[in-house]
Each structure stands twice: as structure tokens, then as C-alpha cells.
Motif scaffolding. Structure first.
Motif, PDB file in Angstrom:
ATOM      1  N   UNK A 101     -59.764  44.849   2.987  1.00 55.85           N
ATOM      2  CA  UNK A 101     -58.645  44.610   3.921  1.00 55.85           C
ATOM      3  C   UNK A 101     -58.674  43.150   4.343  1.00 55.85           C
ATOM      4  N   UNK A 102     -57.524  42.485   4.236  1.00 49.29           N
ATOM      5  CA  UNK A 102     -57.440  41.074   4.649  1.00 49.29           C
ATOM      6  C   UNK A 102     -57.598  40.963   6.155  1.00 49.29           C
ATOM      7  N   UNK A 103     -58.295  39.938   6.619  1.00 48.21           N
ATOM      8  CA  UNK A 103     -58.461  39.773   8.066  1.00 48.21           C
ATOM      9  C   UNK A 103     -57.126  39.507   8.750  1.00 48.21           C
ATOM     10  N   UNK A 104     -57.080  39.914   9.996  1.00 47.71           N
ATOM     11  CA  UNK A 104     -55.858  39.725  10.798  1.00 47.71           C
ATOM     12  C   UNK A 104     -55.900  38.347  11.446  1.00 47.71           C
ATOM     13  N   UNK A 105     -54.781  37.635  11.379  1.00 48.79           N
ATOM     14  CA  UNK A 105     -54.675  36.288  11.953  1.00 48.79           C
ATOM     15  C   UNK A 105     -53.951  36.386  13.296  1.00 48.79           C
ATOM     16  N   UNK A 106     -54.648  35.996  14.357  1.00 50.03           N
ATOM     17  CA  UNK A 106     -54.003  36.049  15.677  1.00 50.03           C
ATOM     18  C   UNK A 106     -53.301  34.729  15.977  1.00 50.03           C
ATOM     19  N   UNK A 107     -52.615  34.695  17.130  1.00 50.71           N
ATOM     20  CA  UNK A 107     -51.810  33.519  17.483  1.00 50.71           C
ATOM     21  C   UNK A 107     -52.679  32.296  17.724  1.00 50.71           C
ATOM     22  N   UNK A 108     -53.849  32.490  18.318  1.00 49.86           N
ATOM     23  CA  UNK A 108     -54.724  31.352  18.587  1.00 49.86           C
ATOM     24  C   UNK A 108     -55.183  30.704  17.291  1.00 49.86           C
ATOM     25  N   UNK A 110     -53.560  30.703  14.485  1.00 51.69           N
ATOM     26  CA  UNK A 110     -52.405  30.009  13.910  1.00 51.69           C
ATOM     27  C   UNK A 110     -52.218  28.641  14.568  1.00 51.69           C
ATOM     28  N   UNK A 111     -52.398  28.592  15.874  1.00 53.56           N
ATOM     29  CA  UNK A 111     -52.286  27.308  16.573  1.00 53.56           C
ATOM     30  C   UNK A 111     -53.395  26.361  16.146  1.00 53.56           C
ATOM     31  N   UNK A 112     -54.557  26.913  15.830  1.00 54.72           N
ATOM     32  CA  UNK A 112     -55.659  26.072  15.356  1.00 54.72           C
ATOM     33  C   UNK A 112     -55.314  25.423  14.027  1.00 54.72           C
ATOM     34  N   UNK A 113     -54.613  26.150  13.158  1.00 56.21           N
ATOM     35  CA  UNK A 113     -54.240  25.583  11.876  1.00 56.21           C
ATOM     36  C   UNK A 113     -53.247  24.425  12.047  1.00 56.21           C
ATOM     37  N   UNK A 114     -52.446  24.480  13.105  1.00 62.89           N
ATOM     38  CA  UNK A 114     -51.546  23.355  13.384  1.00 62.89           C
ATOM     39  C   UNK A 114     -52.342  22.082  13.622  1.00 62.89           C
ATOM     40  N   UNK A 116     -55.295  21.450  12.541  1.00 70.25           N
ATOM     41  CA  UNK A 116     -55.958  21.029  11.297  1.00 70.25           C
ATOM     42  C   UNK A 116     -54.999  20.226  10.427  1.00 70.25           C
ATOM     43  N   UNK A 117     -53.738  20.650  10.360  1.00 68.39           N
ATOM     44  CA  UNK A 117     -52.763  19.930   9.539  1.00 68.39           C
ATOM     45  C   UNK A 117     -52.576  18.509  10.053  1.00 68.39           C
ATOM     46  N   UNK A 118     -52.472  18.348  11.373  1.00 68.34           N
ATOM     47  CA  UNK A 118     -52.247  17.020  11.936  1.00 68.34           C
ATOM     48  C   UNK A 118     -53.555  16.291  12.272  1.00 68.34           C
ATOM     49  N   UNK A 119     -54.681  16.818  11.829  1.00 70.14           N
ATOM     50  CA  UNK A 119     -55.971  16.199  12.137  1.00 70.14           C
ATOM     51  C   UNK A 119     -56.123  14.860  11.420  1.00 70.14           C
ATOM     52  N   UNK A 120     -57.005  14.022  11.970  1.00 70.89           N
ATOM     53  CA  UNK A 120     -57.250  12.707  11.378  1.00 70.89           C
ATOM     54  C   UNK A 120     -57.831  12.856   9.976  1.00 70.89           C
ATOM     55  N   UNK A 121     -58.690  13.825   9.784  1.00 67.15           N
ATOM     56  CA  UNK A 121     -59.302  14.026   8.467  1.00 67.15           C
ATOM     57  C   UNK A 121     -58.260  14.329   7.410  1.00 67.15           C
ATOM     58  N   UNK A 122     -57.336  15.213   7.713  1.00 68.72           N
ATOM     59  CA  UNK A 122     -56.311  15.591   6.740  1.00 68.72           C
ATOM     60  C   UNK A 122     -55.364  14.427   6.458  1.00 68.72           C
ATOM     61  N   UNK A 194     -46.087  33.122  11.058  1.00 62.19           N
ATOM     62  CA  UNK A 194     -47.249  32.416  10.557  1.00 62.19           C
ATOM     63  C   UNK A 194     -46.845  31.316   9.575  1.00 62.19           C
ATOM     64  N   UNK A 195     -45.634  30.793   9.753  1.00 63.51           N
ATOM     65  CA  UNK A 195     -45.128  29.712   8.919  1.00 63.51           C
ATOM     66  C   UNK A 195     -45.229  28.404   9.694  1.00 63.51           C
ATOM     67  N   UNK A 196     -45.839  27.415   9.077  1.00 64.02           N
ATOM     68  CA  UNK A 196     -46.002  26.089   9.660  1.00 64.02           C
ATOM     69  C   UNK A 196     -45.052  25.130   8.942  1.00 64.02           C
ATOM     70  N   UNK A 197     -44.307  24.373   9.720  1.00 64.40           N
ATOM     71  CA  UNK A 197     -43.392  23.385   9.152  1.00 64.40           C
ATOM     72  C   UNK A 197     -43.990  21.995   9.344  1.00 64.40           C
ATOM     73  N   UNK A 198     -44.156  21.266   8.259  1.00 62.22           N
ATOM     74  CA  UNK A 198     -44.672  19.900   8.269  1.00 62.22           C
ATOM     75  C   UNK A 198     -43.505  18.964   7.995  1.00 62.22           C
TER      76      UNK A 198
END
Length: 562
Positions: A101-108, A110-114, A116-122, A194-198
Motif C-alpha cells: 500500500x502506498x503511503x498517505x501524503x498529508x497536507x504538511x 505537501x507543503x514541505x515539498x513546496x 524543497x522545490x524552491x530550496x537553494x539546493x534545487x 497534490x499538484x505543485x505549480x512551478x
């Protein structure tokens, strides 16, 4: 009219309201919007509508200039969907994979992935891979004058460290370029999905789409690397997994470098790109309609606010409502500026259909109210300062009364500025000043018959300089005003209170005094001082007349009767 009130003598002290005057309302409703600050603001806006229009036009022109001179910018967007995958240990069979079973992704999360996308490393990986530090679109701008002065002062005496300074300056320019690049990136979550727009904003449509896809691919690459490290830490590591992960990493690196999203699948990533960034067809910024609307609205609102502020501190008389609200006295009539022709002492008769003549007739109604059945009216016309139009209004009022109610005596009591004398009796041989100096016990005012019903008392003889020490409040003047034998009305053109106190001396001898205030010239404080000074001398103030004066261009004389 039926005047049945008690007799009011000209020498009686008037403390209360003059009989019948409280029953007459001659206010011009067109010039009296309301007694509130909103009415004053509307009046001020109408008065300064040309300045307001020019200010709005300037703001609109600045907005147009900015809109059409600004560098157009384009925005491209890519969508990434978050899909957490079930992780199976090495050697798991097909049954275990089906039951996972795939793990469930909560709202927190999802916000963390935002973040990560805008992080200095990326973003830094994209910046370094594409060598954006040398891209002029992200280079530091030309320093301003203040920055140049500070740089010159700072660099004084540091020539020995020029090599180190150049290296530091180069690193600083790269950091500034990276900051400019980062500021153009925007990442957001589409609603509760769970869609992120860049999104990326740039001046070139091709580069904008390419950089947007590179940022999205860099995020996928980061996800692949994270799971690669997790697989390498496993106790049983399969060579096939290493090969697959390396292929995914290579595909992600190529996507970052080229800015093109291929159909390559990334099974080891918890996200996938569902919509690559396309080349924008039109510039997003500047927004022409919004900028033009903002320029117009800003100019209109700021102009009205500025008018409201200046009007609040402006103490100039502007309207009848302002006089009633601030001073608590009635504004009898507003005399408008003559729209056609030349304003003379006979305009009320020459142009009976004009607004000026209508206002003078309204003022005549007030002066009729100051008269009772057995006594005629003696009314003084006065202002705080010269140039308010007292002489012209006095002559027009006297002519109207003479043409409708019998005999009238027009007295030029302005000894220092005898304008009426110069117009009506330029060749007079005797004047009011000589009458006052002679101090007769029962003297007759030196009259000149202008018409059958209008007599005129000049201020001085022709070409004679009036002694400034002549005082109108003498006993002979009081006798002449209070014991006048013939039943005739008297209109007195009094000197301004700014240069003489004769109006105060004569005020208690008259039936009433009308104060003339020049619109947009007389100050409220000056008008209040005039009312206070006259009332302190026990004068009956009938009210205020707002006049819009113009300099006299013609001097039409009235032929004297023999």
C-alpha cells in the motif's frame, strides 16, 4: 408687503433680530449644496476641477509611459503531481508488490515539498548547470549615484588589495545573479490537491519555458537521488536497481540541462511532471489595462484627497454654507460674476435678466425688510478689505430701490477711496468731508440729484485730498442720519474695516449693515473679525453677501438732473 411692526429708529441700538427679517429666505440654493464637509468637498472639487483633471492626466500619462516603456516579461508554468510510492525490500515477490500500500501524503508533507522545490539546493543546481551567472538577464544592475559614491569612498586607500577585491566582487556578482534568478521563481500548491505549480518569470519566452522545465526536472532528480541513497544503504543491493537509478538520474540531468521534459518514467521518484512548461505566447507583465486603470484611479483618489487636505486648512470664504456653519450668521445672497458684458454701476438695470441682476433684486428684498411702516431704512455696505465690490453693489442697489420704492440717497462715505464720487460727481464742489468739518447744528447733507428719485452725496469736492483725520462718527453726522426730514432710504458705501473704523462709528446710527465678502479672497478670520467689530459697536448686522468681483472696465456716468 404688510409691515405692521413697531417703529425702528436709525439711532436705536439693535440687539435682536430686525423685524420681518427672520421671515425672509433669499439664499441661492444652487450655490449651497449642504452644510456638511461633504458639501464643502464637492464644492472644492468643482472649484479645482481643472487642476484635478490635469493631475489625473499626469498620473495617467506616467502610467502609460511606464507601461509602454517597461521591458515585457513572460511567465511559464509546469505542474508536478506528488505520488508517494510503496517501497519494497529487495527480493520481494509479485504477491508482496501487489499487497503493498502506498503511503498517505498529508497536507504538511505537501507543503514541505513546496519548500524543497524552491530550496537553494534545487535552484542552485539549475543555476550552476546552465551557467546562469554569466547570463546578462540576471547580472547586477548599474549602481545608482549614491551607490557609486559609497563605492568610491570605500575603495579609497585599498589599491593594494585590488586583486582580492576583484575576486570578491566577482563572487558577489554571482550571488546577486543567483538571487535575481531565485526571485523570479514562484512555487504554489493548486488548491488542496497534490499538484505543485512551478512558475518562472523572464524577459525571453523561450528561456522562460526552458528554465521552468529545468527547475521541475531538478526537483525530480533530487527525488531520485534521495531514493538512490536509501537503496544503497540496504543489506541486499541489486545491481539492476543501481542501473535503473543511474538511468533515471541521467535522464533528469539531461532534462535540467536542456529544459525539455521527455516521456522517460521515474519510478523511483515520489513525484512526476504532469504538465511541462510551454513557450508563452504573450507577455504577462506589464499588465496594460491594470496599469492604466491604476494610474487613473490613483490620480483621481490622490487628487481628491489632496484637495480635501488643502481645503481643510484653507480659511478662504468659498460658499454660503461655510459662512452659516462657521460664523453662525446668514448669507443673504451670492452675487455671481457677470458672464457677458461689462460690470458697471448700472448693470442691474441694463441687464435685468442676468444672474447678477437677480441677486441684486434678492438683496433689495432684504433691505425692504429692514424698513418699517413709519421709518425709512439707512443701510451701510461694508467689507473687511478694499476690492470686494462694495461701491459697485451700493450703486446697483440704490438704483434698483430708486426705481421701485421712491426716493433714495446714495452716500459715498468712503472718504479715502471715493470711487462713487469719481463716477457720479467728478466735478462736485462740496462733499461729505466738508460737511463733517463744518459741524452744523442742523445741517443738510450736500446732495446732488442724479435722477428724480436718486440723490448722491459725494465724499469730497473735485480734486480735493480728504484729510485722513476726518471722522464720520461726529455729532453732525449723527444728526443728519437720525433727524432726516424727508422719508427717503439711505444707502451708505462705507470704508473697509481694514483701513478705517468709521463703519463702527456709524453702525449704531443705521438700520443695519450688510457685509460684503469676496469669494475665494476674503478669509473666514477676517469676516469673523468684521462681524465682531460691528457687533461690539452695537451695529445690526443684517447678513453677509458673497460677491465675485471683477475690476471695472467701464465708467458710465449718470446725467445729473437740473
Amino acid at each position: 408687503m404688510n409691515y405692521t411692526h413697531p417703529v425702528v429708529r436709525a439711532d436705536d441700538p439693535h440687539q435682536g433680530t430686525l423685524p420681518t427679517l427672520e421671515h425672509i429666505d433669499v439664499r441661492d440654493e444652487r450655490s449651497d449644496l449642504s452644510g456638511t464637509w461633504i458639501g464643502d468637498l464637492i464644492t472644492a472639487v468643482r472649484r479645482q476641477r481643472l487642476k484635478l483633471f490635469l493631475w489625473v492626466l499626469i498620473c495617467f500619462a506616467i502610467s502609460c509611459s511606464y507601461t509602454f516603456r517597461a521591458t515585457p516579461e513572460y511567465v511559464a508554468s509546469a505542474q508536478i503531481v506528488l505520488e508517494p510510492r510503496a517501497r519494497l525490500p529487495a527480493g520481494s515477490d509479485a504477491a508482496a508488490a501487489a499487497a503493498a500500500v502506498a503511503p498517505i501524503l498529508d497536507s504538511a508533507q505537501a507543503e514541505s515539498q513546496l519548500q524543497i522545490v524552491r530550496s537553494v539546493r534545487n535552484l542552485r543546481y539549475v543555476f550552476d548547470t546552465l551557467n546562469l551567472g554569466s547570463n546578462p538577464n540576471f547580472a547586477p544592475g548599474t549602481p545608482g549615484l549614491i551607490s557609486q559614491i559609497i563605492g568610491i569612498v570605500t575603495s579609497m586607500g585599498l589599491s593594494s588589495k585590488s586583486t582580492t577585491s576583484r575576486k570578491q566582487e566577482g563572487n558577489q556578482n554571482i550571488e546577486i545573479a543567483f538571487q535575481n534568478f531565485s526571485d523570479r521563481v514562484q512555487v504554489r500548491r493548486l488548491g488542496q490537491s497534490y499538484v505543485i505549480e512551478v512558475s518562472f518569470r523572464g524577459s525571453n519566452p523561450d528561456d522562460t519555458a526552458r528554465l521552468t522545465n529545468s527547475i521541475a526536472a531538478s526537483y525530480i532528480r533530487d527525488q531520485v537521488l534521495v531514493h538512490a541513497l536509501s537503496e544503497q544503504r540496504g543489506t541486499e543491493f541489486l545491481q539492476g536497481r543501481i542501473t535503473l537509478i543511474q538511468a533515471e538520474k541521467k535522464a533528469a540531468d539531461e532534462a535540467v540541462a536542456s529544459g525539455i521534459i521527455t516521456d522517460f518514467q521515474f519510478p523511483d521518484s515520489d513525484a512526476r511532471i504532469v504538465g511541462e512548461a510551454l513557450k508563452p505566447l504573450a507577455a504577462t507583465y506589464p499588465q496594460t489595462k491594470l496599469n492604466l486603470l491604476f494610474g487613473f484611479v490613483f490620480g483621481l483618489v490622490s487628487g481628491i484627497v489632496l484637495i480635501a487636505i488643502t481645503s481643510n486648512f484653507d480659511k478662504t470664504v468659498r460658499s454660503a454654507a461655510q459662512i452659516r456653519r462657521v460664523l453662525g450668521i446668514d448669507c443673504l445672497v451670492v452675487v455671481p460674476r457677470l458672464r457677458s458684458g461689462r460690470l458697471t454701476e448700472t448693470t442691474a438695470l441694463d441687464q435685468p435678466g442676468s444672474d447678477f441682476a437677480q441677486s441684486i433684486r434678492l438683496l433689495r428684498t432684504v433691505l425692504f425688510a429692514a424698513r418699517v411702516k413709519t421709518s425709512q431704512a439707512a443701510v451701510g455696505i461694508v467689507s473687511y478689505e478694499n476690492g470686494s465690490g462694495c461701491s459697485t453693489l451700493s450703486a446697483n442697489i440704490a438704483l434698483l430701490i430708486a426705481g421701485s420704492s421712491g426716493s433714495v440717497v446714495l452716500i459715498d462715505a468712503n472718504l479715502q477711496r471715493p470711487d462713487l464720487t469719481r463716477r457720479f460727481a467728478p466735478n462736485s464742489v462740496v462733499g461729505l468731508d466738508q460737511f463733517i468739518r463744518s459741524s452744523p447744528a442742523k445741517g443738510q447733507l450736500p446732495e446732488i440729484n442724479l435722477t428724480d428719485s436718486l440723490s448722491f452725496v459725494p465724499a469730497a469736492a473735485a480734486d480735493q485730498v480728504v484729510d485722513p483725520n476726518v471722522f464720520l462718527g461726529t455729532e453732525s453726522m449723527r444728526t443728519a442720519l437720525t433727524e432726516y426730514n424727508e422719508p427717503r432710504d439711505m444707502i451708505l458705501d462705507l470704508p473697509s474695516l481694514e483701513g478705517s473704523s468709521d463703519a463702527q462709528a456709524l453702525g449704531s446710527m443705521l438700520s443695519g449693515i450688510v457685509i460684503i465678502a469676496a469669494i475665494n479672497r476674503t478669509k473666514i478670520d477676517q469676516l469673523a473679525e468684521t462681524v465682531r467689530a460691528l457687533r461690539s459697536a452695537k451695529s445690526q448686522v443684517l447678513g453677509v453677501v458673497l460677491n465675485d468681483p471683477l475690476p471695472l472696465r467701464g465708467r458710465r456716468s449718470i446725467r445729473r438732473t437740473t
